[in-house]
Write a protein that holds these residues in place. Structure first.
Motif, PDB file in Angstrom:
ATOM      1  N   GLY A 119      41.093  38.559  36.394  1.00 47.67           N
ATOM      2  CA  GLY A 119      41.747  37.693  35.421  1.00 47.67           C
ATOM      3  C   GLY A 119      43.236  37.595  35.654  1.00 47.67           C
ATOM      4  O   GLY A 119      44.043  37.690  34.723  1.00 47.67           O
ATOM      5  N   SER A 120      43.636  37.416  36.901  1.00 47.75           N
ATOM      6  CA  SER A 120      45.054  37.489  37.222  1.00 47.75           C
ATOM      7  C   SER A 120      45.326  36.660  38.465  1.00 47.75           C
ATOM      8  O   SER A 120      44.415  36.111  39.072  1.00 47.75           O
ATOM      9  N   THR A 121      46.579  36.538  38.837  1.00 51.01           N
ATOM     10  CA  THR A 121      46.883  35.970  40.147  1.00 51.01           C
ATOM     11  C   THR A 121      47.189  37.110  41.115  1.00 51.01           C
ATOM     12  O   THR A 121      47.396  38.250  40.693  1.00 51.01           O
ATOM     13  N   TYR A 124      48.940  39.728  43.186  1.00 51.02           N
ATOM     14  CA  TYR A 124      50.200  40.421  42.984  1.00 51.02           C
ATOM     15  C   TYR A 124      51.119  40.149  44.174  1.00 51.02           C
ATOM     16  O   TYR A 124      50.795  40.476  45.314  1.00 51.02           O
ATOM     17  N   GLY A 125      52.257  39.516  43.934  1.00 46.90           N
ATOM     18  CA  GLY A 125      53.235  39.288  44.999  1.00 46.90           C
ATOM     19  C   GLY A 125      52.698  38.436  46.121  1.00 46.90           C
ATOM     20  O   GLY A 125      52.795  38.787  47.297  1.00 46.90           O
ATOM     21  N   ILE A 171      45.329  46.022  45.233  1.00 47.58           N
ATOM     22  CA  ILE A 171      44.980  47.028  44.219  1.00 47.58           C
ATOM     23  C   ILE A 171      45.749  46.747  42.925  1.00 47.58           C
ATOM     24  O   ILE A 171      45.194  46.796  41.824  1.00 47.58           O
ATOM     25  N   GLY A 185      46.063  43.303  36.454  1.00 46.88           N
ATOM     26  CA  GLY A 185      46.592  42.105  35.794  1.00 46.88           C
ATOM     27  C   GLY A 185      45.838  41.672  34.546  1.00 46.88           C
ATOM     28  O   GLY A 185      46.416  41.049  33.670  1.00 46.88           O
ATOM     29  N   GLY A 186      44.586  41.965  34.483  1.00 49.51           N
ATOM     30  CA  GLY A 186      43.827  41.454  33.331  1.00 49.51           C
ATOM     31  C   GLY A 186      42.507  42.177  33.205  1.00 49.51           C
ATOM     32  O   GLY A 186      42.355  43.305  33.663  1.00 49.51           O
ATOM     33  N   VAL A 221      38.932  43.283  34.114  1.00 42.35           N
ATOM     34  CA  VAL A 221      38.197  43.409  35.368  1.00 42.35           C
ATOM     35  C   VAL A 221      36.716  43.156  35.122  1.00 42.35           C
ATOM     36  O   VAL A 221      36.122  43.745  34.229  1.00 42.35           O
ATOM     37  N   MET A 234      43.580  52.640  42.188  1.00 44.38           N
ATOM     38  CA  MET A 234      42.508  51.656  42.104  1.00 44.38           C
ATOM     39  C   MET A 234      41.595  51.942  40.917  1.00 44.38           C
ATOM     40  O   MET A 234      41.312  51.054  40.104  1.00 44.38           O
ATOM     41  N   TYR A 255      43.271  51.299  37.517  1.00 43.74           N
ATOM     42  CA  TYR A 255      43.312  49.878  37.153  1.00 43.74           C
ATOM     43  C   TYR A 255      41.936  49.363  36.762  1.00 43.74           C
ATOM     44  O   TYR A 255      41.787  48.569  35.834  1.00 43.74           O
ATOM     45  N   ILE A 256      40.899  49.806  37.522  1.00 42.68           N
ATOM     46  CA  ILE A 256      39.558  49.305  37.214  1.00 42.68           C
ATOM     47  C   ILE A 256      39.131  49.765  35.815  1.00 42.68           C
ATOM     48  O   ILE A 256      38.715  48.956  34.980  1.00 42.68           O
ATOM     49  N   GLY A 286      41.165  48.059  33.313  1.00 48.31           N
ATOM     50  CA  GLY A 286      40.837  46.634  33.256  1.00 48.31           C
ATOM     51  C   GLY A 286      39.499  46.374  32.595  1.00 48.31           C
ATOM     52  O   GLY A 286      39.262  45.296  32.061  1.00 48.31           O
ATOM     53  N   ARG A 287      38.587  47.377  32.649  1.00 44.94           N
ATOM     54  CA  ARG A 287      37.298  47.192  31.989  1.00 44.94           C
ATOM     55  C   ARG A 287      37.457  47.188  30.470  1.00 44.94           C
ATOM     56  O   ARG A 287      36.656  46.610  29.769  1.00 44.94           O
ATOM     57  N   LYS A 303      39.997  46.021  28.776  1.00 43.30           N
ATOM     58  CA  LYS A 303      40.741  44.896  28.208  1.00 43.30           C
ATOM     59  C   LYS A 303      39.778  43.860  27.645  1.00 43.30           C
ATOM     60  O   LYS A 303      38.663  43.706  28.115  1.00 43.30           O
ATOM     61  N   SER A 304      40.251  43.134  26.657  1.00 42.76           N
ATOM     62  CA  SER A 304      39.399  42.104  26.065  1.00 42.76           C
ATOM     63  C   SER A 304      39.398  40.890  26.976  1.00 42.76           C
ATOM     64  O   SER A 304      40.305  40.671  27.748  1.00 42.76           O
ATOM     65  N   GLY A 309      43.073  35.651  28.542  1.00 46.55           N
ATOM     66  CA  GLY A 309      43.465  34.529  29.397  1.00 46.55           C
ATOM     67  C   GLY A 309      43.917  35.025  30.753  1.00 46.55           C
ATOM     68  O   GLY A 309      43.924  36.215  31.050  1.00 46.55           O
ATOM     69  N   MET A 310      44.276  34.073  31.585  1.00 48.73           N
ATOM     70  CA  MET A 310      44.650  34.395  32.960  1.00 48.73           C
ATOM     71  C   MET A 310      46.041  35.002  32.991  1.00 48.73           C
ATOM     72  O   MET A 310      47.021  34.373  32.574  1.00 48.73           O
ATOM     73  N   GLY A 311      46.135  36.228  33.460  1.00 49.64           N
ATOM     74  CA  GLY A 311      47.444  36.834  33.609  1.00 49.64           C
ATOM     75  C   GLY A 311      48.119  36.288  34.850  1.00 49.64           C
ATOM     76  O   GLY A 311      47.467  35.881  35.786  1.00 49.64           O
ATOM     77  N   VAL A 312      49.418  36.269  34.846  1.00 45.53           N
ATOM     78  CA  VAL A 312      50.138  35.865  36.041  1.00 45.53           C
ATOM     79  C   VAL A 312      51.032  37.008  36.470  1.00 45.53           C
ATOM     80  O   VAL A 312      51.765  37.567  35.672  1.00 45.53           O
ATOM     81  N   ARG A 313      50.913  37.380  37.726  1.00 47.46           N
ATOM     82  CA  ARG A 313      51.667  38.524  38.179  1.00 47.46           C
ATOM     83  C   ARG A 313      52.719  38.099  39.187  1.00 47.46           C
ATOM     84  O   ARG A 313      52.474  37.306  40.066  1.00 47.46           O
ATOM     85  N   GLY A 314      53.893  38.689  39.051  1.00 48.02           N
ATOM     86  CA  GLY A 314      54.925  38.507  40.073  1.00 48.02           C
ATOM     87  C   GLY A 314      54.595  39.439  41.199  1.00 48.02           C
ATOM     88  O   GLY A 314      53.551  39.346  41.814  1.00 48.02           O
ATOM     89  N   GLY A 315      55.438  40.406  41.439  1.00 47.35           N
ATOM     90  CA  GLY A 315      55.039  41.454  42.357  1.00 47.35           C
ATOM     91  C   GLY A 315      55.838  41.515  43.624  1.00 47.35           C
ATOM     92  O   GLY A 315      55.648  42.418  44.422  1.00 47.35           O
TER      93      GLY A 315
END
Lengths: 858, 207
Positions: free
Chosen positions: A334-336, A338-339, A395, A400-401, A403, B33, B36-37, B40-41, B43-44, B48-54
């Motif tokens: 659910g994300s773009t 990263y970088g 990773i 981001g959102g 999974v 990893m 995050y997994i 991330g599980r 999260k609701s 919506g779609m997150g946007v990441r810089g990075g």
């Protein structure tokens, strides 16, 4: 009198039956007792029977009651040039080759299961180990990736098709025929290639690996590289040129980006392998000495040329899979990504220059200078940096959102997991001091299987599940998919982790007598059986779901990338006959209703722009010629094959250039920096020439290497043949370039006569040049100076011969252009072919300057 | 007497450093990893779609990893120079090795040759000069962590110091596929004390 439609099939049938009969009679009458002769006859019978089989498949004389859609089905797949069809063909064929490579692997693992096993003979094992490696890398992983690329990239850039659809079909059919060649080689005398997939010189020479079998295997690989080169140029031009205006570089989806980077790397790496394999093939057939001459430094020459290709090849195989990760992981997180931009910079740096600076780490234990080894060590250490940046970006994308752990995501995560282990062990292999223990051992085998069979295969399986709904319009079975992932992941680790434990066991030994190696090998074998067996789940799931799966929504994953939103018609229109048929409205059948409407195929299989049988014919012709050349190695029996093959090739090529192509439509102009002002075909030619530069650069570097290793036999300038004659031929060739330019400038002014006249001048000059070259060859032959006389002559014949072949191709193209010009096919506004030819011809002339200097003046 | 051979000590010191770097890197990567997994599980799905810089995060990765890689490179270079320079403080024995399909021919300075066993004295620098008579081979002695390619027309070299006497069957193996006999291209290693070796050598001379 047969009607024309029936004539060719009937001729085909009659010829194959006669050939089959004659060969069988000859086999009995001449009573060949030798194993080799019998094998050759058997091979011939297989080929004739194959031709006969094709007749029955296409014509089905006895089952005429079958619905006509079945015939359309065969013809459709044989003649399609649609990128989606080709993509599906690639995917299905590569999965078949995965089965072939996997079966060979199971044979090997069975042999290695227990110490002192007697399941396979050493030569059988060596063939299995060689073809397993070649097939898995060159005929399974890369083509599978390019199957997805074929299907998905044009959709992601909103193009109608690839830049050159017929060439794309040719790529596929050459690929399939090359696989057939490599498989046929098993049944020829000498067996298949058996020196490992790296076939180190001089083990791969005729002296140590005799027979037509290995030669044919080599020919198969050469054919594959031809297919790859065509594909490379095609994708490069497609991604640069055919992007819709709204798909800017910044919006280009990651998978397409990674494919672009991959093809750039392919363009640089594959020509080096082509050069090396061509030399090896000519060594085996015509007796040149590149990889047999100890004094010429044969062994290290091969090492350098092979690995210059071989290590970039690892990245070529890996990058599309990483591209899939960059596509799949963001969607399921659910994300773009990263970088995104910095990942692209990292991957570019990885492909160029770093990817080209690591090949020497395969040569740490050779005699290359220590400083060189440390440069390569530094390069190999350095290339881990962009990989780590990329994998950490993937990773961190997970954070981001929300999974979702659907099957594509599970495979993507599996790929990341095994990549961490495989990548870190790669760092160990970067150090020469550690390599002293690892070189040629099972530690290396374990490492690259984690990268290839682990990361790459998982990444591509992820793509398979991810785009399955897009390709079939149906959903796969999620529970089966998850089971497939879990079992594959476990089995993969059971197979390859024990290989780290027996790290000191040498690679490619067919048996061993060390008790302590028994248990890890036993476990690995069990893992390999399970790994092979659970792939049934994949096949079952794909087949079942593509027929009976629930209908998929338009964008089942909520990905939002362009390939999920492309609209497409639902009807397939097929022409009957060998000529391309331009798209006509689906509701108006042409040619008295001989256009089949096939509506039961899913919407992914769309309207064909045009169809062409030429790619199939051409590939079969090439296959037959190469089979004949390989047989010549053993017997004159090859000659009829060569003749038949060449005739087929000529027939196909004539048809190719005479067919209306439908490829001449006006290019769409987009802001395609840095190619604002360059046309599609010209860009293709330039890309092709880049690979030619690498090829000739590789060959001349090899010549220089041979010369430095053994300067004593090199004749002084002017002794081999008079410099004056060489200078005259050089002058003749170089003056043909301005003539070609004058032809271009004539047609730009609109003068077809001027163009034809100047082209004829260039043609005459080129022909004169080649005649002088062959006259000089005749002179040398009459003095008894043969390609196998010494290293200098070997290099001379090969290099000049390669160049003369290019001149010959140029002459043929000129003949074609003149014919087209006379028939009014080239006009002031449509003269791209002349321009493209001019670029090629100038290149051929320029290369000669180097060759002349190297062989005549220095 | 029971000390490890210097080539093995050198190998292990580099290996251990790489192992520490590798294992800690792997733990960090796997940890991140799975964090995050699992996170991330929970999260609701309505986020919506997150946007990441990075870009900065990737730059940080670049800097940290470059540092680690340079450290690894330096350790590797030190290990290399030890491996490529034979010690000068010990007596030296130079033996010529001709690899062939499928075996090894060891030639001693006094002209004695052997094809099945390499006999060397302990605590002596043994230098093997390796070449091949036909195809590409590779001579490896896993117990010393040394290897050298046997290349037709070229001379490659390796050195080792044996610290433990004994008879080691199949200690020497070929590590490059060289044809159907590849698996059988082995040789035994016998390590004698220097005095035993002198005696042995005197009785196996060219005379």
């Amino acid at each position: 009198m047969l009607e024309r439609k029936r004539l060719y099939p009937t001729l085909w049938f009659a010829l194959s039956v006669v050939a089959l009969g004659v060969t069988s009679v000859a086999m009995v009458v001449f009573n060949h007792s030798g194993m080799v002769a019998r094998l050759t006859y058997a091979e011939l019978l297989i080929v004739w029977a194959g031709l006969l089989l094709v007749y029955f498949i296409v014509e089905r004389p006895f089952i005429g009651s079958l619905p006509k859609t079945v015939g359309s089905w065969t013809k459709r797949w044989l003649t399609t040039t649609n990128h989606k069809d080709i993509g599906l063909l690639y995917i299905v064929t590569s999965l078949f080759f995965a089965f072939v490579g996997g079966a060979l692997a199971e044979l090997m693992r069975t042999q290695l299961m227990v110490p002192d096993n007697k399941f396979l003979t050493p030569i059988a094992y060596n063939q299995a180990v060689t073809i397993h490696g070649l097939v898995m890398v060159l005929w399974f992983l890369s083509p599978l990736a390019f199957g997805f690329a074929n299907y998905i990239v044009p959709l992601q850039i909103r193009a109608k098709d690839l830049a050159f659809p017929r060439l794309n079909a040719l790529s596929y059919w050459l690929y399939l025929a090359s696989g057939v060649a490599a498989a046929l080689a098993f049944f020829l005398p000498g067996g298949n290639l058996n020196g490992g997939w790296t076939f180190y010189a001089p083990l791969s020479s005729s002296q140590f690996m005799p027979g037509p079998g290995p030669t044919l295997g080599l020919m198969g690989a050469l054919m594959l590289i031809a297919s790859v080169t065509i594909s490379t140029v095609n994708f490069l031009v497609t991604i640069v040129w055919l992007r819709a205006p709204e798909i800017t570089w910044a919006k280009l989806p990651m998978f397409s980006w990674f494919i672009l980077i991959t093809v750039i790397q392919m363009l640089l790496a594959f020509p080096a392998l082509f050069g090396a394999m061509l030399m090896l093939a000519v060594d085996r057939i015509a007796g040149t000495l590149y990889f047999t001459s100890v004094s010429g430094g044969a062994a290290l020459l091969w090492d350098n040329m092979f690995w210059f290709f071989g290590h970039p090849e690892v990245y070529i195989v890996l990058l599309p899979a990483l591209g899939v990760l960059a596509e799949v992981v963001p969607v399921f997180s659910g994300s773009t990504l990263y970088g995104r931009r910095s990942v692209l910079i990292a991957v570019f740096a990885l492909a160029l220059p770093l990817g080209m600076l690591v090949w020497g780490h395969h040569m740490y234990m050779t005699t290359i200078p220590d400083v060189e080894k440390e440069v390569f060590e530094f390069g190999t250490d350095a290339i881990s940096i962009p990989f780590i940046v990329t994998i950490f970006a993937v990773i961190r994308t997970l954070g981001g959102g929300r999974v979702r752990l659907s099957t594509p995501m599970l495979f993507a995560l599996g790929a990341i997991s095994v990549f961490i282990l495989g990548g870190i062990t790669g760092l160990f292999l970067a150090a020469p001091v550690l390599d002293a223990a690892y070189r040629g051992s099972y530690f290396v085998v374990a490492h690259f299987h984690y990268i290839m069979a682990g990361t790459t295969m998982f990444g591509l399986f992820s793509a398979l599940y991810y785009w399955f709904p897009r390709m079939t319009g149906r959903m796969y079975d999620e529970a089966l998919g998850k089971a497939h992932f879990a079992l594959t992941f476990v089995a993969l680790n059971i197979t390859y982790f024990p290989m780290f434990i027996v790290g000191e066991m040498p690679r490619r030994i067919f048996t061993y007598n060390v008790e302590s190696w028994g248990l890890p090998n036993f476990v690995a074998t069990i893992g390999a059986y399970v790994l092979g067996l659970v792939q049934v789940l994949l096949v079952y799931n794909l087949v079942k779901s593509s027929v009976r799966g629930p209908r998929a929504p338009a964008d089942p994953w909520g990905a939002g990338t362009p390939e999920w939103s492309a609209e497409e018609p639902t009807t397939v229109v097929l022409g009957v006959g060998s000529n391309p048929i331009h798209k006509s409205s689906p509701t108006t059948p042409t040619e008295g209703g001989r256009v089949a409407q096939v509506e039961r195929y899913p919407p992914s299989l769309v309207v064909l722009e045009h169809v062409s049988i030429r790619p199939v014919t051409l590939s079969v012709g090439v296959l037959l010629s190469l089979l004949g050349l390989a047989l010549l190695d053993y017997d004159r029996f090859g000659l009829p094959f060569v003749a038949l093959g060449v005739a087929t090739v000529v027939y196909a090529l004539l048809g190719w250039v005479l067919d209306p192509s439908g490829e001449g439509e006006a290019d769409r102009l987009v802001g395609a920096w840095p190619f604002d002002r360059i046309s599609k075909i010209k860009l293709g030619v330039w890309a092709f020439l880049l690979s030619e530069i690498i090829l000739f650069g590789g060959v001349l570097t090899a010549d220089a290497y041979v010369r430095m290793s053994d300067p004593s036999v090199w004749p002084a300038p002017g002794t081999l043949h008079p410099i004056s004659l060489g200078a005259i031929s050089t002058f003749i060739l170089l003056s043909s370039s301005p003539a070609a330019y004058m032809a271009l400038s004539s047609i730009r002014r609109g003068s077809v006569r001027g163009m034809v006249g100047w082209l004829s001048v260039a043609l005459a000059l080129g022909a004169a040049f080649d005649s002088i070259e062959f006259y000089e060859w005749g002179q040398l032959f009459s003095k008894g100076l043969m390609p196998w006389t010494n290293n200098a002559l070997s290099a001379y014949y090969f290099t000049v011969g390669l160049h003369a072949t290019h001149v010959l191709i140029g002459l043929i193209i000129m003949g074609y252009l003149i014919t087209r010009g006379l028939s009014g096919g080239i006009t002031q506004r449509n003269h791209e072919a002349v321009e493209a030819f001019g670029i090629f011809w100038s290149f051929v002339d320029a290369v000669w300057v180097f060759i002349f200097a190297f062989f005549f003046l220095l | 007497m029971a000390t490890l051979p210097p080539t093995v000590l050198n190998w292990q010191s580099v290996f251990n450093m790489y192992l520490v770097l590798g294992v800690s890197g792997a733990i960090f990567a796997y940890g991140l990893m799975f964090f995050y997994i699992l996170n991330g599980r929970r999260k609701s799905s309505t986020g919506g779609m997150g946007v990441r810089g990075g870009g900065r995060g990737n730059l940080l990765t670049l800097i940290v990893v470059t540092g680690i890689v340079i450290a690894a490179f330096i350790a590797g270079v030190e290990g290399n120079s030890f491996m490529w320079n034979s010690p000068q403080n010990l007596p030296t024995l130079t033996i010529t090795v001709h690899a062939y399909q499928w075996g090894w021919n060891f030639t001693y300075p006094n002209g004695y040759t052997s094809t099945d066993t390499l006999t060397v004295p302990a605590n002596t620098t043994v230098i093997l000069n390796v070449t091949s008579e036909d195809v590409f081979h590779d001579l490896g002695i896993p117990m010393f962590d040394v290897k050298a390619d046997a290349i037709p027309g070229q001379w490659d070299a390796l050195w080792f110091v044996a610290t433990q006497t004994g008879i080691y069957p199949y200690a020497i193996r070929c590590y490059e596929l060289c044809g159907v006999g590849h698996a059988y291209m082995t040789a035994n290693l016998t390590v004698l004390t220097p005095s035993e070796f002198s005696f042995w050598y005197a009785h196996h001379g060219s005379t």
